[in-house]
Design a protein around this motif. Structure first.
Motif, PDB file in Angstrom:
ATOM      1  N   ALA A  75       0.830  -1.212   0.000  1.00  8.73           N
ATOM      2  CA  ALA A  75       0.000   0.000   0.000  1.00  8.73           C
ATOM      3  C   ALA A  75       0.859   1.254   0.000  1.00  8.73           C
ATOM      4  O   ALA A  75       0.542   2.239  -0.696  1.00  8.73           O
ATOM      5  CB  ALA A  75      -0.930  -0.015   1.210  1.00  8.73           C
ATOM      6  N   VAL A  76       1.946   1.245   0.765  1.00  3.87           N
ATOM      7  CA  VAL A  76       2.837   2.406   0.802  1.00  3.87           C
ATOM      8  C   VAL A  76       3.518   2.603  -0.551  1.00  3.87           C
ATOM      9  O   VAL A  76       3.607   3.724  -1.055  1.00  3.87           O
ATOM     10  CB  VAL A  76       3.873   2.240   1.935  1.00  3.87           C
ATOM     11  N   ILE A  77       3.991   1.511  -1.150  1.00  3.99           N
ATOM     12  CA  ILE A  77       4.620   1.611  -2.467  1.00  3.99           C
ATOM     13  C   ILE A  77       3.629   2.141  -3.496  1.00  3.99           C
ATOM     14  O   ILE A  77       3.978   2.980  -4.347  1.00  3.99           O
ATOM     15  CB  ILE A  77       5.178   0.237  -2.892  1.00  3.99           C
ATOM     16  N   ALA A  78       2.396   1.677  -3.441  1.00  2.00           N
ATOM     17  CA  ALA A  78       1.377   2.102  -4.407  1.00  2.00           C
ATOM     18  C   ALA A  78       1.119   3.599  -4.337  1.00  2.00           C
ATOM     19  O   ALA A  78       0.699   4.208  -5.337  1.00  2.00           O
ATOM     20  CB  ALA A  78       0.084   1.331  -4.169  1.00  2.00           C
ATOM     21  N   ARG A  79       1.370   4.213  -3.200  1.00  2.00           N
ATOM     22  CA  ARG A  79       1.170   5.648  -3.041  1.00  2.00           C
ATOM     23  C   ARG A  79       2.336   6.457  -3.594  1.00  2.00           C
ATOM     24  O   ARG A  79       2.291   7.694  -3.611  1.00  2.00           O
ATOM     25  CB  ARG A  79       0.975   5.991  -1.564  1.00  2.00           C
ATOM     26  N   PHE A 162      12.942  -0.478  -7.387  1.00  3.81           N
ATOM     27  CA  PHE A 162      11.631  -0.680  -8.000  1.00  3.81           C
ATOM     28  C   PHE A 162      10.987   0.690  -8.159  1.00  3.81           C
ATOM     29  O   PHE A 162      10.811   1.405  -7.172  1.00  3.81           O
ATOM     30  CB  PHE A 162      10.764  -1.588  -7.126  1.00  3.81           C
ATOM     31  N   GLY A 163      10.655   1.046  -9.392  1.00  5.86           N
ATOM     32  CA  GLY A 163      10.098   2.373  -9.620  1.00  5.86           C
ATOM     33  C   GLY A 163      11.135   3.441  -9.327  1.00  5.86           C
ATOM     34  O   GLY A 163      12.337   3.237  -9.467  1.00  5.86           O
ATOM     35  N   GLU A 164      10.659   4.606  -8.910  1.00 10.02           N
ATOM     36  CA  GLU A 164      11.558   5.743  -8.719  1.00 10.02           C
ATOM     37  C   GLU A 164      12.078   5.875  -7.293  1.00 10.02           C
ATOM     38  O   GLU A 164      13.128   6.486  -7.071  1.00 10.02           O
ATOM     39  CB  GLU A 164      10.843   7.047  -9.116  1.00 10.02           C
ATOM     40  N   ARG A 165      11.361   5.301  -6.311  1.00  9.47           N
ATOM     41  CA  ARG A 165      11.724   5.618  -4.926  1.00  9.47           C
ATOM     42  C   ARG A 165      11.640   4.415  -3.987  1.00  9.47           C
ATOM     43  O   ARG A 165      11.400   4.583  -2.788  1.00  9.47           O
ATOM     44  CB  ARG A 165      10.834   6.754  -4.399  1.00  9.47           C
ATOM     45  N   VAL A 166      11.843   3.226  -4.509  1.00  8.80           N
ATOM     46  CA  VAL A 166      11.853   2.034  -3.666  1.00  8.80           C
ATOM     47  C   VAL A 166      13.185   1.310  -3.879  1.00  8.80           C
ATOM     48  O   VAL A 166      13.521   0.941  -5.007  1.00  8.80           O
ATOM     49  CB  VAL A 166      10.685   1.088  -4.001  1.00  8.80           C
ATOM     50  N   VAL A 167      13.937   1.113  -2.796  1.00  8.55           N
ATOM     51  CA  VAL A 167      15.238   0.443  -2.868  1.00  8.55           C
ATOM     52  C   VAL A 167      15.299  -0.636  -1.801  1.00  8.55           C
ATOM     53  O   VAL A 167      14.942  -0.404  -0.635  1.00  8.55           O
ATOM     54  CB  VAL A 167      16.401   1.442  -2.680  1.00  8.55           C
ATOM     55  N   GLY A 168      15.752  -1.818  -2.193  1.00 12.07           N
ATOM     56  CA  GLY A 168      15.978  -2.912  -1.260  1.00 12.07           C
ATOM     57  C   GLY A 168      17.453  -3.268  -1.212  1.00 12.07           C
ATOM     58  O   GLY A 168      18.088  -3.397  -2.262  1.00 12.07           O
ATOM     59  N   LEU A 169      17.993  -3.395  -0.008  1.00 15.00           N
ATOM     60  CA  LEU A 169      19.395  -3.760   0.198  1.00 15.00           C
ATOM     61  C   LEU A 169      19.468  -5.069   0.958  1.00 15.00           C
ATOM     62  O   LEU A 169      18.907  -5.175   2.054  1.00 15.00           O
ATOM     63  CB  LEU A 169      20.123  -2.683   1.023  1.00 15.00           C
ATOM     64  N   GLN A 170      20.159  -6.054   0.424  1.00 16.76           N
ATOM     65  CA  GLN A 170      20.347  -7.303   1.158  1.00 16.76           C
ATOM     66  C   GLN A 170      21.341  -7.112   2.304  1.00 16.76           C
ATOM     67  O   GLN A 170      21.346  -7.866   3.279  1.00 16.76           O
ATOM     68  CB  GLN A 170      20.827  -8.398   0.209  1.00 16.76           C
ATOM     69  N   PHE A 171      22.168  -6.093   2.202  1.00 12.45           N
ATOM     70  CA  PHE A 171      23.221  -5.820   3.178  1.00 12.45           C
ATOM     71  C   PHE A 171      22.834  -4.625   4.056  1.00 12.45           C
ATOM     72  O   PHE A 171      21.789  -4.001   3.878  1.00 12.45           O
ATOM     73  CB  PHE A 171      24.552  -5.553   2.467  1.00 12.45           C
ATOM     74  N   HIS A 172      23.717  -4.306   4.993  1.00 11.78           N
ATOM     75  CA  HIS A 172      23.458  -3.258   5.985  1.00 11.78           C
ATOM     76  C   HIS A 172      24.396  -2.076   5.765  1.00 11.78           C
ATOM     77  O   HIS A 172      25.616  -2.220   5.883  1.00 11.78           O
ATOM     78  CB  HIS A 172      23.663  -3.801   7.398  1.00 11.78           C
ATOM     79  N   LEU A 173      23.819  -0.901   5.496  1.00  7.69           N
ATOM     80  CA  LEU A 173      24.609   0.335   5.436  1.00  7.69           C
ATOM     81  C   LEU A 173      24.518   1.122   6.734  1.00  7.69           C
ATOM     82  O   LEU A 173      25.265   2.068   6.941  1.00  7.69           O
ATOM     83  CB  LEU A 173      24.136   1.221   4.274  1.00  7.69           C
ATOM     84  N   GLU A 174      23.577   0.751   7.591  1.00 11.53           N
ATOM     85  CA  GLU A 174      23.315   1.502   8.823  1.00 11.53           C
ATOM     86  C   GLU A 174      24.138   1.009  10.004  1.00 11.53           C
ATOM     87  O   GLU A 174      24.056   1.560  11.115  1.00 11.53           O
ATOM     88  CB  GLU A 174      21.824   1.404   9.168  1.00 11.53           C
TER      89      GLU A 174
END
Length: 228
Positions: A75-79, A162-174
Motif C-alpha cells: 500500500a505504501v509503495i502504491a502511493r 523498483f520504480g523511482e523511490r523504492v530500494v531494497g538492500l540485502q546488506f546493511h549500510l546503517e
C-alpha cells in the motif's frame, strides 16, 4: 516529513540512520512487531524504512503479522512513497511485490564487497565496489520491473530498485559498532565457519572504520530517496 520504521526485533534498529532522521524528519514512528505494535495508515507515512531480523518472510504461519506487514508495504509503495528495505526488509519488499524469497546458496556474514551493476541514470548509483556488512542466509528474486543495482560473489541480488523511490538492500549500510555488537551477541550461533562467514574477531577488526564508509553511503541513499 513523517518517517516510519518497521522493526522486527529489538536489536536491529535504524543504527546510523537515526542521526539522518533526527536531522530531516519532523516525526519518526515505529511499528515494533516484536512488541505487538499496530501499523499506521499508509497515507500518514512520507518515508518507510523496513529493518532486518532473523526470521524469514516465509514464516507467515508462525508470524501472522507478516501478512499484514507485506500488505502495508504494498500500500505504501502504491502511493509513490519512498521505501527503503534492509536485509529482511528488502526480502519483504520483494515478497510483497510477488517475488520469491528462498535460502541463498551460502550464508553470508561479515564484511564483503558488493559490486555495482549497470543501471539507468534514473536509479541510485552505487560505488563501483564497496565493502559492506552482511548478515543473511536467504535471498530473493527480483520483483517484476525491478532493476538490480549490486551483486556480490556469494549472492547475485544484493540491491534493487523498483520504480523511482523504492530500494531494497540485502546488506546493511546503517551498521555501527554498537549495532554490530548487538547482532553478534543475539545471533552468535550463526557464526559457523564457512567460506562467506567471518569469525567475530574479523568482523570486529573492521570496526569502526568500515562503518564510517557505509554510513556515508546510507546518508546519500536517504537523501536520494527523499529528493524533491
Amino acid at each position: 516529513m513523517r518517517a516510519h520504521i518497521l522493526q522486527h526485533v529489538a536489536f536491529e534498529g535504524p543504527g546510523s540512520m537515526a542521526v539522518w532522521l533526527a536531522e530531516h524528519a519532523g516525526s519518526v514512528g515505529y511499528t515494533h512487531f516484536h512488541a505487538g505494535d499496530a501499523l499506521p495508515d499508509p497515507a500518514e507515512v512520507d518515508l518507510l524504512i523496513a529493518m532486518g531480523g532473523p526470521m524469514s518472510v516465509n514464516d507467515e504461519h508462525e508470524l501472522p503479522w507478516l501478512v499484514a506487514e507485506k500488505a502495508f508495504i504494498r500500500a505504501v509503495i502504491a502511493r509513490g512513497t519512498p521505501v527503503l528495505g534492509i536485509c529482511l526488509g528488502a526480502q519483504l519488499i520483494a515478497s510483497a511485490l510477488g517475488a520469491r524469497v528462498f535460502p541463498n546458496g551460502e550464508r553470508e556474514i561479515g564484511w564483503f564487497p558488493v559490486t555495482a551493476e549497470p543501471a539507468p541514470e534514473s536509479c541510485f548509483g552505487f560505488p563501483p565496489e564497496i565493502e559492506v556488512f552482511h548478515w543473511h542466509g536467504e535471498t530473493f528474486e527480483l520483483p517484476a520491473g525491478a532493476v538490480r543495482l549490486a551483486r556480490s560473489e556469494a549472492c547475485l541480488n544484493q540491491a534493487f530498485q523498483f520504480g523511482e523511490r523504492v530500494v531494497g538492500l540485502q546488506f546493511h549500510l546503517e551498521t555501527t559498532p554498537e549495532t554490530a555488537a548487538e547482532i553478534m551477541r543475539h545471533c552468535a550461533d550463526e557464526l559457523v565457519p564457512a567460506r562467506w562467514v567471518q569469525p567475530a574477531a574479523d568482523i570486529e577488526a573492521r570496526l569502526p572504520a568500515a562503518c564510517a564508509d557505509i554510513n556515508v553511503l546510507a546518508r546519500a541513499l536517504l537523501d536520494w530517496l527523499t529528493r524533491p
